[in-house]
Every structure is written in structure tokens, then in C-alpha cells.
Design an enzyme around this catalytic site. Structure first.
Site, PDB file in Angstrom:
ATOM      1  CD  GLN A   1      -3.249  -0.866   2.172  1.00  9.78           C
ATOM      2  OE1 GLN A   1      -3.489  -1.659   3.007  1.00  9.78           O
ATOM      3  NE2 GLN A   1      -4.526  -0.032   1.738  1.00  9.78           N
ATOM      4  CG  HIS A   2       0.816   3.463   2.208  1.00  9.91           C
ATOM      5  ND1 HIS A   2      -0.084   4.103   2.976  1.00  9.91           N
ATOM      6  CD2 HIS A   2       1.129   2.547   3.321  1.00  9.91           C
ATOM      7  CE1 HIS A   2      -0.440   3.829   4.174  1.00  9.91           C
ATOM      8  NE2 HIS A   2       0.170   3.072   4.104  1.00  9.91           N
TER       9      HIS A   2
ATOM     10  CG  ASP B   1       0.371  -5.165   1.746  1.00  7.80           C
ATOM     11  OD1 ASP B   1      -1.102  -4.688   2.342  1.00  7.80           O
ATOM     12  OD2 ASP B   1       1.343  -4.755   2.273  1.00  7.80           O
TER      13      ASP B   1
END
Length: 498
Positions: free
Chosen positions: A84-85, A235
Site C-alpha cells: 500500500q501507499h 496487502d
């Protein structure tokens, strides 16, 4: 024949693939491909980047290994779990403009502090919004070329289908999502750049397919062009599915490059300090989450420094007592987001003659990484979240000593999902749900991932030692790195006002 579903996990250290047989209710093939970060230039210790081409190479290699072991013509849908991110900045025609700044990149700590004050709640440097403001300020020529913003998982979906879209669980990690409404947050977007609204993709529901495979992607993977691509998710949301966590009171602890603690909630949790990240899950509910930047790598640093195998380091550590005789290793090697101390560093506290031993230091590293996650649980519990059992996943979960440390420090029973690649399995289960037209939570319940019958139970006799060690961990870290502390770095790391 029963349909097959391909689950892909695009992580920081590599890509994983599993093929799930819906009839046998089992994984029947798997593959993996390792990769790493781009070298950070001198003077940029907080930088952590990967080129999106690396993920595509990893997907092709891992999927190729798995699909070579089955009849690929029976694969009906694909699901993607993504780290992520990470900021994927695309120009005209979907051209990648620069390497992706990842979740563990902390160069945007000043921008995180600025946005936190502007919005009235804490955004840590991991969130994509901070990286966008960093890009706007530090690389204006690249920002001016940007036309689209994606994340690692949604970029892989774009490569698979040719469509730009994003699922709410993954979009939660941008810092630009109204998680209650599951819609883009205009106020947060405007704090970065009002023009950004036109660059964000449409949001997908948990059972909504992105589309089908592009002919080029189908040929590259050896799959049928009519293969569905599920919406995917982050995830952690996928790991929750792959661990069978769909009910209140069940929490997942993931011991990987990052440490994470999360569980399903029927309502969102809004923590103005940012300690508990307000994420959506992959079923339409919510997934309050705590993430630390420093987990398995801390123990590896100790092990490698002494030239020990994991088996030898663990054996030496197991001979040491809980609490490490007053020694604490603060694990903040790359800065930290929980607590929000991006400019912190690792530290040894309580060092006395005779304590500089490899087994003791290795155990202190495992305990320190665990205590960071324990602090997250305490914050979750302050919002009323219940904890009855932990499900332990990630590479560190294979270490039996670490299993017991987690059970003892949290004083909760620990169970281990039998499938170690829980995120990839969760992606495959989501693909099955979308293909079958079944709500994701119902499909996972009907195909419940197996969990080991062995339960790691907490030792009540160890509770006091861990409570004392945890108190030292909190007090020592705050004394060194909390805003206003004597040893705290001058810039970054403050919480926004509640």
C-alpha cells in the site's frame, strides 16, 4: 472441471502467486520472484523506491511458475494484493514518470507534518498524500507532467486490463479517502492540490471487476483474454481474507518487512493521532490497522552482524529470559510511523557489562518489534475493539520463539494460518467471489482458509517480565524521540491536534 483462480501478491521484497482450485478448496500451484529496492543516493537515507516495471517483471515470473503446473485455460479470474501507499505517477498515455515512492519512504515527513496540521489529524509519511505534496515541491517538473495517480496494486491491475481504477481498501492508504462514505475526500485533496481530483481514478466496490485481461497481458501470462480481474486491495486487507479473519475479536499480526496489526470492524475507527489507520476492508466493512516500519529486518541486522544462521540466533535467544535482563532494543532503524517518529533511529537501552551477547540482542530485537505492535493494540482497545485471539502471518511467524514472544507479550492465544502466503490466497479468494457473483465475505466463509490446530498459549508467568520490558520500551522511546524530548530530532514527528 472446477474453476481455478490466480492470486498475486505484489510486495516490497518480491511477487508471489498462488492458484486456488475452488473444487478442491486448496492451493494447487504457487510461484515467487524476489526483487529489492533501488539504491538510495548519498544524502537520502529516508528514500525507498521501486520502478513499476519491477512489479510487472515479478508478476510475470511468479505467475509463470504457478501456471506452468496447472491447466491455465481453467483460470477464470485474477486477484491482486498490493503493497500500500506507494505513489505511482503517470503521465499522458499511462507513461511512468519516475520510480514509485514506497510505503517505507520517509522523505515526505515534513509534508506529512504540514498536512497533519492543515487537516487536524495525523497523516504519517507513509500515506500517498504526503508523497504527492513532496513531488509537487521537490520535483515540480515531474508533477507538472502527471496526469494520473495509482498505487502499486492498481498499477498492476492497469497493466492487466488497461483500465485505471482503485478499490476502497487500497485507496484508504492514500490519505485522500473519506472512509465512511468510501469516496474521495475533497478537503484532503484540496490540501495537496485541487487539480489532483482529476488525476484520481474511479473507486470500485468489493465485488466489482476491473475488467478482463488485455490481449497483451493474456498472452504474457498464458491466460484466456476473457479472464476476469477482481478489484484487488491492499496487502493487509487481502491477508485478512487469506487468514479467514471476517469476525470481530479476531486480529491478524503480520511479521514482515513492516509489522502490522489489524482486524475487521463493523464501523470505522477515527483516530486523530493516526496511530490506528482508518482503513476500509475488502468486504465492505472496515479494517482498523496499525503499521510499524521496523519488524523482521531488525532481527536480521543483529543476526547478520554476528554471522549467525536464523536457527543459531533463535537457539541463543531462546536461552535468554523474557525481558532480556533489562536490555531493550528500540527498533526504529528506518524511522517509525507507529509511534509517529519519522526521524527516530534504533537504540540500545539498559546495556550493562556482560549483556552485549548475540542471543540477548537478537531476543531484544524480536521483543522490541513486538512491543511496537502491542502499543497499537492498546490504542485499538481504547476505541472499544475487542481482542480474543491473534492469527500470526508473515515471514517472522515461522519462528517458534517469536510466536511465543507474541503470545506472552500480548497475553493472547496465537494461531497460525496454514497458508503462509495469506495475501496471495486472499487475492485468489476475492477473484473467486467476483467470478461466482458471491459477496466476498460469504465466499471466504464458504472456503474458510485452514488454520493450524496448534494454539500457542500465553505463559502467565512471563506476563510481569514483559509488562516491565514494555514499559521501558515506551518510556525510553518517548524520552529519546517524542516531540520536545531532549534527544528528539528537530524536525518532524509531531502529532496533529485532536
Amino acid at each position: 472441471m472446477a474453476p481455478l483462480y490466480l492470486g498475486l501478491d505484489v510486495g516490497t521484497q518480491g511477487a508471489k502467486a498462488v492458484v486456488y482450485d475452488a473444487g478442491a478448496r486448496a492451493i494447487v500451484a504457487r510461484g515467487a520472484h524476489a526483487y529489492g529496492l533501488l539504491p538510495a543516493p548519498p544524502g537520502a537515507p529516508g528514500r525507498a523506491e521501486q520502478h513499476p516495471d519491477t512489479w510487472i517483471e515479478g508478476v510475470r515470473a511468479a505467475a509463470g511458475q504457478a501456471l506452468a503446473r496447472v491447466d491455465a485455460g481453467q483460470v477464470r479470474a485474477v486477484g491482486v494484493s498490493g503493497q500500500q501507499h506507494g505513489l505511482v505517477a503517470l503521465g499522458e498515455g499511462g507513461r511512468v514518470l519516475r520510480p514509485s515512492k514506497l510505503w517505507c519512504d520517509t522523505e515526505s515527513a515534513p509534508e506529512a507534518e504540514e498536512l497533519s496540521w492543515a487537516l487536524g489529524f495525523t497523516l504519517v509519511a507513509s500515506f500517498t498524500a504526503t508523497k504527492l505534496l513532496w513531488l509537487k515541491r521537490r520535483e515540480p517538473e515531474v508533477y507538472a507532467e502527471m496526469r494520473h495517480v495509482l498505487l502499486p496494486g492498481s498499477y498492476v491491475n492497469y497493466w492487466l486490463t488497461g483500465r485505471m481504477a482503485m478499490e476502497a481498501g487500497d485507496a484508504s492508504g492514500t490519505g485522500l479517502l473519506d472512509i465512511t462514505a468510501r469516496a474521495w475526500d475533497a478537503r484532503a485533496i484540496d490540501a495537496v492540490d485541487p487539480a489532483l481530483a482529476a488525476m484520481l481514478p474511479p473507486l470500485l466496490g468489493p465485488n466489482e471487476a476491473v475488467g478482463t485481461l488485455r490481449p497483451e497481458a493474456a498472452a504474457a501470462l498464458g491466460l484466456r483474454p476473457d479472464t476476469l480481474v477482481a478489484p484487488g486491495s491492499g496487502d493487509n486487507a487481502m491477508s485478512a481474507l487469506g487468514s479467514g479473519v471476517t469476525r470481530d475479536g479476531q486480529l491478524v499480526v503480520s511479521l514482515g518487512t513492516s509489522g502490522t496489526l489489524f482486524g475487521v470492524s463493523a464501523a470505522p475507527i477515527a483516530d486523530a493521532t493516526g496511530t490506528v489507520a482508518p482503513f476500509c476492508d475488502a468486504t465492505g466493512a472496515w479494517l482498523p490497522l496499525v503499521c510499524t516500519l521496523n519488524c523482521t529486518r531488525v532481527g536480521e541486522e543483529v543476526r547478520e552482524a554476528f554471522g549467525l544462521s536464523q536457527e543459531d540466533a533463535t537457539a541463543l535467544a531462546a536461552a535468554e529470559e523474557p525481558g532480556c535482563r533489562g536490555l531493550n532494543l528500540l527498533p526504529y532503524l528506518v524511522g517509525e510511523r507507529t509511534p509517529n517518529w519519522p526521524n527516530s533511529s534504533g537504540a540500545l537501552l539498559g546495556l550493562r557489562p556482560g549483556l552485549l551477547k548475540p542471543g540477548l540482542l537478537y531476543r531484544a530485537a524480536l521483543e522490541g518489534a513486538t512491543f511496537s505492535l502491542l502499543g497499537g493494540l492498546e490504542r485499538m482497545q481504547s476505541f472499544g475493539l475487542k481482542a480474543r485471539e491473534l492469527r500470526l502471518v508473515g515471514g517472522g511467524s515461522k519462528n517458534k520463539l517469536w510466536q511465543q514472544i507474541v503470545a506472552d507479550a500480548f497475553q493472547l492465544p496465537v494461531r497460525l494460518p496454514e497458508e503462509p502466503e495469506s495475501a496471495a490466497l486472499g487475492a485468489a479468494l476475492q477473484a473467486g467471489a467476483v467470478h461466482s457473483g458471491t459477496p466476498v465475505a460469504e465466499f471466504v466463509a464458504a472456503h474458510e482458509p485452514p488454520v493450524s490446530g496448534h494454539v500457542v498459549r500465553p505463559e502467565p508467568a512471563a506476563a510481569a517480565a514483559y509488562a516491565a520490558a514494555y514499559a521501558r520500551h515506551r518510556e525510553g522511546g518517548a524520552a529519546l524521540f517524542a516531540p520536545g524530548a531532549a534527544g528528539a530530532p528537530a524536525a518532524g514527528g509531531g502529532d496533529a491536534p485532536a
